[in-house]
Design a protein around this motif. Structure first.
Motif, PDB file in Angstrom:
ATOM      1  N   THR A   1      18.068   2.631  -1.993  1.00 28.68           N
ATOM      2  CA  THR A   1      16.785   2.171  -2.526  1.00 28.68           C
ATOM      3  C   THR A   1      16.551   2.796  -3.888  1.00 28.68           C
ATOM      4  N   SER A   2      16.147   1.962  -4.841  1.00 23.72           N
ATOM      5  CA  SER A   2      15.766   2.475  -6.158  1.00 23.72           C
ATOM      6  C   SER A   2      14.335   2.047  -6.458  1.00 23.72           C
ATOM      7  N   ARG A   3      13.609   2.906  -7.174  1.00 22.51           N
ATOM      8  CA  ARG A   3      12.231   2.611  -7.566  1.00 22.51           C
ATOM      9  C   ARG A   3      12.089   2.858  -9.058  1.00 22.51           C
ATOM     10  N   VAL A   4      11.413   1.924  -9.733  1.00 21.06           N
ATOM     11  CA  VAL A   4      11.182   2.030 -11.164  1.00 21.06           C
ATOM     12  C   VAL A   4       9.687   1.828 -11.413  1.00 21.06           C
ATOM     13  N   THR A   5       9.075   2.696 -12.226  1.00 25.82           N
ATOM     14  CA  THR A   5       7.677   2.527 -12.616  1.00 25.82           C
ATOM     15  C   THR A   5       7.619   1.521 -13.756  1.00 25.82           C
ATOM     16  N   LEU A   6       6.936   0.402 -13.530  1.00 20.35           N
ATOM     17  CA  LEU A   6       6.792  -0.634 -14.554  1.00 20.35           C
ATOM     18  C   LEU A   6       5.577  -0.399 -15.443  1.00 20.35           C
ATOM     19  N   ALA A   7       4.544   0.219 -14.888  1.00 21.83           N
ATOM     20  CA  ALA A   7       3.320   0.523 -15.649  1.00 21.83           C
ATOM     21  C   ALA A   7       2.646   1.724 -14.995  1.00 21.83           C
ATOM     22  N   GLN A   8       1.986   2.527 -15.820  1.00 24.41           N
ATOM     23  CA  GLN A   8       1.319   3.731 -15.322  1.00 24.41           C
ATOM     24  C   GLN A   8       0.011   3.926 -16.072  1.00 24.41           C
TER      25      GLN A   8
ATOM     26  N   ALA B   1       0.638  -7.111 -13.177  1.00 25.73           N
ATOM     27  CA  ALA B   1       0.700  -7.548 -11.775  1.00 25.73           C
ATOM     28  C   ALA B   1       0.960  -9.046 -11.685  1.00 25.73           C
ATOM     29  N   LYS B   2       0.355  -9.802 -12.573  1.00 28.43           N
ATOM     30  CA  LYS B   2       0.555 -11.256 -12.585  1.00 28.43           C
ATOM     31  C   LYS B   2       2.020 -11.598 -12.853  1.00 28.43           C
ATOM     32  N   LYS B   3       2.663 -10.850 -13.747  1.00 29.28           N
ATOM     33  CA  LYS B   3       4.072 -11.091 -14.083  1.00 29.28           C
ATOM     34  C   LYS B   3       4.989 -10.983 -12.867  1.00 29.28           C
ATOM     35  N   VAL B   4       4.635 -10.131 -11.909  1.00 30.91           N
ATOM     36  CA  VAL B   4       5.499  -9.910 -10.747  1.00 30.91           C
ATOM     37  C   VAL B   4       4.942 -10.544  -9.473  1.00 30.91           C
ATOM     38  N   GLY B   5       3.951 -11.398  -9.595  1.00 39.27           N
ATOM     39  CA  GLY B   5       3.454 -12.128  -8.438  1.00 39.27           C
ATOM     40  C   GLY B   5       2.324 -11.466  -7.679  1.00 39.27           C
ATOM     41  N   PHE B   6       1.554 -10.586  -8.322  1.00 38.73           N
ATOM     42  CA  PHE B   6       0.403  -9.923  -7.719  1.00 38.73           C
ATOM     43  C   PHE B   6       0.749  -9.164  -6.433  1.00 38.73           C
TER      44      PHE B   6
ATOM     45  N   GLN C   1       6.774 -17.318  -3.090  1.00 35.54           N
ATOM     46  CA  GLN C   1       7.169 -17.271  -4.500  1.00 35.54           C
ATOM     47  C   GLN C   1       7.316 -18.661  -5.060  1.00 35.54           C
ATOM     48  N   ALA C   2       7.862 -19.572  -4.271  1.00 39.14           N
ATOM     49  CA  ALA C   2       8.006 -20.944  -4.741  1.00 39.14           C
ATOM     50  C   ALA C   2       6.635 -21.528  -5.073  1.00 39.14           C
ATOM     51  N   ALA C   3       5.599 -21.044  -4.380  1.00 40.07           N
ATOM     52  CA  ALA C   3       4.231 -21.493  -4.651  1.00 40.07           C
ATOM     53  C   ALA C   3       3.558 -20.628  -5.705  1.00 40.07           C
ATOM     54  N   GLY C   4       4.309 -19.695  -6.307  1.00 43.50           N
ATOM     55  CA  GLY C   4       3.762 -18.835  -7.354  1.00 43.50           C
ATOM     56  C   GLY C   4       3.032 -17.621  -6.815  1.00 43.50           C
ATOM     57  N   GLU C   5       3.330 -17.201  -5.607  1.00 41.95           N
ATOM     58  CA  GLU C   5       2.643 -16.087  -4.984  1.00 41.95           C
ATOM     59  C   GLU C   5       3.528 -14.854  -4.876  1.00 41.95           C
ATOM     60  N   PRO C   6       3.020 -13.840  -4.148  1.00 41.51           N
ATOM     61  CA  PRO C   6       3.458 -12.464  -4.224  1.00 41.51           C
ATOM     62  C   PRO C   6       4.941 -12.177  -4.237  1.00 41.51           C
ATOM     63  N   ALA C   7       5.163 -11.113  -4.482  1.00 41.05           N
ATOM     64  CA  ALA C   7       6.000 -10.107  -5.014  1.00 41.05           C
ATOM     65  C   ALA C   7       7.073  -9.583  -4.087  1.00 41.05           C
ATOM     66  N   GLU C   8       7.872 -10.438  -3.548  1.00 43.95           N
ATOM     67  CA  GLU C   8       9.056  -9.932  -2.869  1.00 43.95           C
ATOM     68  C   GLU C   8      10.142 -10.980  -3.005  1.00 43.95           C
ATOM     69  N   VAL C   9      11.311 -10.566  -3.453  1.00 38.20           N
ATOM     70  CA  VAL C   9      12.438 -11.467  -3.645  1.00 38.20           C
ATOM     71  C   VAL C   9      13.566 -10.997  -2.748  1.00 38.20           C
ATOM     72  N   ARG C  10      14.073 -11.889  -1.912  1.00 37.53           N
ATOM     73  CA  ARG C  10      15.210 -11.561  -1.058  1.00 37.53           C
ATOM     74  C   ARG C  10      16.412 -12.358  -1.551  1.00 37.53           C
ATOM     75  N   ALA C  11      17.501 -11.679  -1.698  1.00 35.04           N
ATOM     76  CA  ALA C  11      18.748 -12.311  -2.076  1.00 35.04           C
ATOM     77  C   ALA C  11      19.851 -11.684  -1.248  1.00 35.04           C
ATOM     78  N   SER C  12      21.017 -12.272  -1.262  1.00 34.96           N
ATOM     79  CA  SER C  12      22.116 -11.774  -0.445  1.00 34.96           C
ATOM     80  C   SER C  12      22.504 -10.347  -0.823  1.00 34.96           C
TER      81      SER C  12
END
Length: 189
Positions: A70-77, A177-182, A27-38
């Protein structure tokens, strides 16, 4: 002296490429889509739910995993199609086999012999008979290399076994997809 110390700390954070802010190296390099936080993990992926060859559904999903669940949200369909037949083992005609796929490169000017324009490559997959290997799989549309639409109607949702969207929809999917890191995963069922 405190100002210099703060500047040094800020510089260290920038030099670490965002690790202190909870970003992965990708992500720091602008790549995919997973964010881990405490407080949990957020990830993004695509799903393709089969209905018919010309009327199925492709979704961009945001998943959040915390201690509470776990929660899931549809961002686009999007309406999508796949294949000319529901036999997933029929090469170049059957719809995409069920399972999890890795999404390779997100192309905006793909220039294949059949597929052109916006196209997202998928890994090969062996179908349910355990023998037939499906290759040259994509999420794509019917367009020219430059992204110009060649869509003529709902019959264009049929494909040689890939997932197919309207040109405006695949362009929007690329933007989302680009907005969330492909996202790099597609789940087909």
């Amino acid at each position: 002296m405190r100002v210099n110390r703060r500047a040094a700390i800020a510089g260290s954070v920038l030099a670490l490429g965002g690790f202190v802010a909870g970003l992965t190296p990708a992500q720091a390099a602008g790549e995919p889509a997973e964010v881990r936080a405490s407080d949990g993990t957020t990830s993004y992926y695509l799903t393709f739910k089969k209905n018919t060859n010309t009327n199925s559904t492709l979704r961009l999903i945001k998943q959040r995993v915390t201690e509470q669940g776990t929660s899931r949200v549809t961002l686009a369909q999007y309406r999508a199609g796949s294949g000319h037949t529901t036999n997933e083992c029929e090469k170049n005609k059957g719809w995409l086999p069920n399972g999890t796929y890795t999404i390779g490169k997100y192309h905006t000017q793909y220039d294949g012999s059949v597929i052109k324009g916006y196209a997202f490559s998928l890994n090969d997959k062996t179908c349910k008979n355990g023998v037939t290997k499906r290759t040259e799989l994509f999420i794509h549309s019917k367009m020219k290399k430059d992204g110009t639409s060649q869509w003529t109607g709902d019959n264009n949702y049929k494909s040689e076994g890939c997932i197919k969207l309207k040109p405006a929809d695949i362009k929007d999917l690329y933007k989302q997809a680009k907005k969330v890191g492909f996202p790099k995963t597609l789940k087909v069922s």
